[in-house]
Write a protein that holds these residues in place. Sequence first.
Motif, mmCIF file in Angstrom:
data_model
loop_
_atom_site.group_PDB
_atom_site.id
_atom_site.type_symbol
_atom_site.label_atom_id
_atom_site.label_comp_id
_atom_site.label_asym_id
_atom_site.label_seq_id
_atom_site.Cartn_x
_atom_site.Cartn_y
_atom_site.Cartn_z
ATOM 1 N N PRO A 1 0.822 -1.215 0.000
ATOM 2 C CA PRO A 1 0.000 0.000 0.000
ATOM 3 C C PRO A 1 0.858 1.267 0.000
ATOM 4 O O PRO A 1 1.885 1.336 0.667
ATOM 5 N N GLY A 2 0.417 2.240 -0.777
ATOM 6 C CA GLY A 2 1.053 3.559 -0.730
ATOM 7 C C GLY A 2 2.247 3.736 -1.632
ATOM 8 O O GLY A 2 2.843 4.815 -1.656
ATOM 9 N N LEU A 3 2.616 2.739 -2.423
ATOM 10 C CA LEU A 3 3.743 2.915 -3.354
ATOM 11 C C LEU A 3 3.697 1.828 -4.440
ATOM 12 O O LEU A 3 3.981 0.654 -4.153
ATOM 13 N N PRO A 4 3.357 2.227 -5.665
ATOM 14 C CA PRO A 4 3.356 1.220 -6.735
ATOM 15 C C PRO A 4 4.777 0.770 -7.073
ATOM 16 O O PRO A 4 5.739 1.493 -6.795
ATOM 17 N N MET A 5 4.904 -0.402 -7.662
ATOM 18 C CA MET A 5 6.221 -0.814 -8.172
ATOM 19 C C MET A 5 6.433 -0.133 -9.516
ATOM 20 O O MET A 5 5.492 -0.041 -10.312
ATOM 21 N N PRO A 6 7.640 0.345 -9.790
ATOM 22 C CA PRO A 6 7.870 1.044 -11.053
ATOM 23 C C PRO A 6 7.620 0.154 -12.277
ATOM 24 O O PRO A 6 7.926 -1.035 -12.235
ATOM 25 N N ARG A 7 7.130 0.765 -13.346
ATOM 26 C CA ARG A 7 6.834 0.024 -14.583
ATOM 27 C C ARG A 7 8.063 -0.679 -15.139
ATOM 28 O O ARG A 7 7.963 -1.730 -15.749
ATOM 29 N N ARG A 8 9.242 -0.039 -14.916
ATOM 30 C CA ARG A 8 10.447 -0.625 -15.508
ATOM 31 C C ARG A 8 10.778 -2.011 -14.927
ATOM 32 O O ARG A 8 11.584 -2.740 -15.481
ATOM 33 N N GLY B 1 -4.712 -11.275 10.060
ATOM 34 C CA GLY B 1 -5.335 -10.018 9.656
ATOM 35 C C GLY B 1 -5.885 -9.256 10.847
ATOM 36 O O GLY B 1 -5.254 -9.181 11.904
ATOM 37 N N ALA B 2 -7.099 -8.727 10.688
ATOM 38 C CA ALA B 2 -7.675 -7.830 11.699
ATOM 39 C C ALA B 2 -8.053 -8.531 12.989
ATOM 40 O O ALA B 2 -8.237 -7.889 14.024
ATOM 41 N N ARG B 3 -8.175 -9.853 12.937
ATOM 42 C CA ARG B 3 -8.645 -10.564 14.144
ATOM 43 C C ARG B 3 -7.489 -10.792 15.105
ATOM 44 O O ARG B 3 -6.377 -11.083 14.686
ATOM 45 N N THR B 4 -7.765 -10.664 16.394
ATOM 46 C CA THR B 4 -6.742 -11.014 17.374
ATOM 47 C C THR B 4 -7.305 -12.158 18.220
ATOM 48 O O THR B 4 -8.518 -12.269 18.388
ATOM 49 N N LEU C 1 1.690 -11.591 -1.489
ATOM 50 C CA LEU C 1 1.988 -10.158 -1.347
ATOM 51 C C LEU C 1 0.710 -9.333 -1.408
ATOM 52 O O LEU C 1 0.538 -8.358 -0.667
ATOM 53 N N ARG C 2 -0.185 -9.741 -2.287
ATOM 54 C CA ARG C 2 -1.466 -9.033 -2.379
ATOM 55 C C ARG C 2 -2.215 -9.121 -1.042
ATOM 56 O O ARG C 2 -2.770 -8.140 -0.551
ATOM 57 N N LEU D 1 -3.398 -6.205 1.778
ATOM 58 C CA LEU D 1 -4.775 -6.037 2.271
ATOM 59 C C LEU D 1 -4.826 -6.183 3.795
ATOM 60 O O LEU D 1 -5.481 -5.401 4.491
ATOM 61 N N ASP D 2 -4.097 -7.171 4.307
ATOM 62 C CA ASP D 2 -4.087 -7.388 5.761
ATOM 63 C C ASP D 2 -3.508 -6.186 6.506
ATOM 64 O O ASP D 2 -3.927 -5.877 7.620
ATOM 65 N N ALA D 3 -2.529 -5.530 5.888
ATOM 66 C CA ALA D 3 -1.912 -4.360 6.534
ATOM 67 C C ALA D 3 -2.981 -3.303 6.826
ATOM 68 O O ALA D 3 -3.048 -2.754 7.931
#
Length: 403
Positions: free
Chosen positions: A80-87, A355-358, A378-379, A383-385
């Motif tokens: 989240p918050g930073l795409p991987m560069p196209r290159r 994930g969100a559950r503790t 990784l996906r 999402l879990d983050a």
Amino acid sequence: MAESPDSRSSTSARPTAPNRGDRPVYVIGGGPGGLAVAYALRARGIRAVVLERSGRVGDSWRRHYDRLRLHTTRRLSALPGLPMPRRFGRWPARDDVVRYLEKYAEHHRLEIVTGVEVSRVERTPDGTGWLLHATGGRELTGAAVVVATGFNHTPRVPDWPGRDTYTGEFLHACEYRDAKPFAGRDVLVVGVGNTGAEIAVDLVEGGASRVRLAVRTPPHIVRRSTAGWPAQYSGVLVRRLPVGLVDRLCRVQARVALPDLSARGLPRPGSGLYSRVLEGAIPVQDVGLVDAVRTGAVEVVAAVEGFEEGEVVLADGDRIGPDAIVAATGYVRGLEGLVGGLGVLDDRGRPVVHGARTPSGAPGLYFTGFTTPISGTLRELALDAQRIARAVSRAGGVSRLPA
Ligand SMILES: Cc1cc2nc3c(=O)[nH]c(=O)nc-3n(C[C@H](O)[C@H](O)[C@H](O)COP(=O)(O)OP(=O)(O)OC[C@H]3O[C@@H](n4cnc5c(N)ncnc54)[C@H](O)[C@@H]3O)c2cc1C
């Protein structure tokens, strides 16, 4: 910002004040999972401190074999918050993933303390937070803890009888870098997960004189992409469909897309693809194994049962004498020492929640990265983050960053 190992005594690693509201969230592990959670918390104004045992972020990725590329797409592997560069291309290379993780920590100005290994996590005596025991006798108190120490934590080698009689070279796949040391040699790869399959192909291409692959359970094999459509996209689309239906669809797809390798020792699996994923067996993405088996460049042999007088004994009774063995036999989670006393692990040593559950008896203790989703790890980590950050924010009692 990532700190160097010399920064072990930095203020962020000192015990925090007993005032509950001053306590940060500690994230154990500076891999993709831990970094993503730290960012998601920070984005909500919550102070998160990543504790990483090695000297740098992304340590697991730095140690993977040279030819490794992601088998999930660049877009669906970004945090989240930073795409991987196209290159980086559609299937980013190992070194690009490492560069991306370094950039990620820097770009989001994450608070990371390296060279700190957490050995045990327990409730604070007053029950209001978490006490972490770490390298050098440190005791750190957090409002919440996120365990992101990795699914592939501790290399696992079966306890084969007679292994000490084998005098050839023996290594776990985590020590394999490239085929150069094996050129001209007879090598047995044990285990046909993604790693074993890819190492076997690498050995053929790198000039090993003979490559055999020991297989206990025939794996599901999928093309990484078909007519430009990545297998991962299908994984994302089908993940909420009934398991039996997905199993049937995959069976049909495999018959159309892949040759029958039964005569070469690799029959189609008896149980369904999605059923196996739910048991933790990720399908093998074909990056050359199918052709190598079809042409005989990789010879499939039965599972390893043990060793006798320096030879490998196979499940069908055959005995073979390779020059070297690469055990691609997986990893264990290694969570017992860290959280084993808290009743939060199942009988396979995996967290009972993610994930969100503790866990009900351990509020404020979160886990990420301990599942093997059909849609890509990784996906799922990304999402879990977000889910974990939302849950921590709702629970409150955490140190907030100045606005
Ligand atoms: C060969 C291979 C290829 C993969 N390819 C893909 C792919 O293409 N696509 C995909 O989606 N997934 C892939 N995965 C799965 C997964 O995405 C990666 O394993 C990913 O690195 C998991 O991230 P993580 O942060 O959960 O764990 P890791 O990357 O393993 O990070 C855990 C971190 O925690 C640190 N640590 C461990 N214990 C402690 C402790 N007690 N105290 C402090 N620090 C600690 C470690 O040093 C490490 O830096 C692959 C896995 C492997 C092994």
